[in-house]
Motif scaffolding. Structure first.
Motif, mmCIF file in Angstrom:
data_model
loop_
_atom_site.group_PDB
_atom_site.id
_atom_site.type_symbol
_atom_site.label_atom_id
_atom_site.label_comp_id
_atom_site.label_asym_id
_atom_site.label_seq_id
_atom_site.Cartn_x
_atom_site.Cartn_y
_atom_site.Cartn_z
ATOM 1 N N GLY A 193 35.148 -11.243 11.424
ATOM 2 C CA GLY A 193 34.369 -10.987 10.054
ATOM 3 C C GLY A 193 33.534 -12.536 10.074
ATOM 4 O O GLY A 193 33.069 -12.684 8.942
ATOM 5 N N SER A 194 33.452 -13.205 10.884
ATOM 6 C CA SER A 194 32.925 -14.752 10.733
ATOM 7 C C SER A 194 31.501 -14.371 10.886
ATOM 8 O O SER A 194 30.953 -13.631 11.254
ATOM 9 C CB SER A 194 33.288 -15.413 12.060
ATOM 10 O OG SER A 194 32.468 -15.170 13.153
ATOM 11 N N GLU A 195 30.754 -15.548 10.440
ATOM 12 C CA GLU A 195 29.301 -15.458 10.262
ATOM 13 C C GLU A 195 28.597 -15.499 11.882
ATOM 14 O O GLU A 195 27.871 -14.426 11.862
ATOM 15 C CB GLU A 195 28.937 -16.891 9.704
ATOM 16 C CG GLU A 195 27.367 -16.868 9.775
ATOM 17 C CD GLU A 195 26.886 -18.517 9.319
ATOM 18 O OE1 GLU A 195 25.692 -18.864 9.179
ATOM 19 O OE2 GLU A 195 27.887 -19.073 8.830
ATOM 20 N N ASN A 196 29.352 -15.923 12.667
ATOM 21 C CA ASN A 196 28.819 -15.554 14.058
ATOM 22 C C ASN A 196 29.032 -14.057 14.467
ATOM 23 O O ASN A 196 28.197 -13.576 15.178
ATOM 24 C CB ASN A 196 29.542 -16.691 15.000
ATOM 25 C CG ASN A 196 28.991 -16.648 16.202
ATOM 26 O OD1 ASN A 196 27.919 -16.757 16.427
ATOM 27 N ND2 ASN A 196 29.987 -16.769 17.325
ATOM 28 N N GLY A 197 30.139 -13.606 14.088
ATOM 29 C CA GLY A 197 30.537 -12.140 14.528
ATOM 30 C C GLY A 197 29.495 -11.202 13.743
ATOM 31 O O GLY A 197 29.276 -10.139 14.344
ATOM 32 N N THR A 198 29.347 -11.598 12.585
ATOM 33 C CA THR A 198 28.199 -10.482 11.771
ATOM 34 C C THR A 198 26.998 -10.678 12.421
ATOM 35 O O THR A 198 26.284 -9.758 12.725
ATOM 36 C CB THR A 198 28.292 -11.208 10.256
ATOM 37 O OG1 THR A 198 29.386 -11.145 9.742
ATOM 38 C CG2 THR A 198 27.132 -10.255 9.501
#
Length: 208
Positions: A63-68
Motif C-alpha cells: 500500500g506504499s506510494e510506490n506500490g500504488t
C-alpha cells in the motif's frame, strides 16, 4: 515527494556493490521448473532467491506510494520501468544481509539487462537457463492448473512467445560472453538438480 524507490536507493547502491555480491540470473519459460530448482539451490548453497514479480506484488500489497504507482501502471497496461524493479531488487539484496543471489525471471528483456548493469554496477556471474521444449512446459502447466487463471492453453502459448521474443536476446548476449549455463529442463527434477549442483559446487567450495 520522494518515492519508496528513491528512498530505497539512498545508501543502497554503494553498500551492496561494495559487498561484491555474486548474482546469478535464472531464466526459463513458464513451466520450465525454475522455482523448484531455485528452492534446491537456496537450501544447498545458501543463496537468497529474489523473484522480480514477487517483489513487485509485495510492493503493491504494502500500500506504499510506490506500490500504488506500480499498480496503476500495470492496470493501464504499461510496463513498469526497469529502474523501479531494479531498486526493489537492490533493496531486497541489501536487507537480506547475504552476498549470493538468484534473481529469478529478470532481466526479461535487453533493456532490463542494460539497466541492471548500469544502475547496480553488477554483472551476473552467469545465467542459469532452463531450456525446456514448449510441449513439455504446456503439459506441466496444464497438469498443475489449480485455479491459476494464466494456466490455460492460449495464455500459456502467449507467455511462451513473450519469453522467446524478450528473453532470448538476453540469453544470446550473455552466451556471447560465455556466461550461459544451459540446463536440459525436460528431465526429472532430481536429474536436473544433479546438473545444477555440478555448476554451483566448485564455486561454493572455493567460497568456503
Amino acid at each position: 515527494m520522494g518515492t519508496v524507490v528513491e528512498a530505497a536507493n539512498k545508501g543502497v547502491n554503494g553498500s551492496i556493490t561494495e559487498k561484491n555480491p555474486t548474482v546469478v540470473f535464472v531464466l526459463g519459460g513458464p513451466g520450465s521448473g525454475k522455482g523448484t530448482q531455485c528452492a534446491n539451490i537456496v537450501e544447498h548453497f545458501g543463496y537468497t532467491h529474489l523473484s522480480a514479480g514477487d517483489l513487485l506484488r509485495a510492493e503493491i500489497k504494502s500500500g506504499s506510494e510506490n506500490g500504488t504507482m506500480i499498480q496503476n501502471m500495470i492496470k493501464e497496461g504499461k510496463i513498469v520501468p526497469s529502474e523501479v524493479t531494479i531498486k526493489l531488487l537492490q533493496r531486497a539484496m541489501q536487507e537480506s544481509g547475504n552476498d549470493k543471489f538468484l534473481i529469478d525471471g529478470f532481466p526479461r528483456n535487453e533493456e532490463n539487462r542494460a539497466a541492471f548493469e548500469n544502475v547496480t554496477g553488477i554483472e551476473p556471474a552467469f545465467v542459469l537457463f532452463f531450456d525446456c521444449p514448449e510441449e513439455e512446459m504446456e503439459r506441466r502447466l496444464l497438469s498443475r492448473n489449480q485455479g491459476r487463471e494464466d494456466d490455460n492453453i492460449e495464455t500459456i502459448r502467449k507467455r511462451f512467445n513473450v519469453f522467446l521474443e524478450s528473453s532470448l536476446p538476453v540469453i544470446n548476449y550473455y552466451d556471447g560472453k560465455a556466461k550461459v549455463r544451459k540446463i536440459d529442463a525436460a528431465r526429472p527434477v532430481q536429474d536436473i538438480f544433479e546438473t545444477v549442483k555440478a555448476i554451483f559446487a566448485p564455486k561454493n567450495e572455493k567460497a568456503d
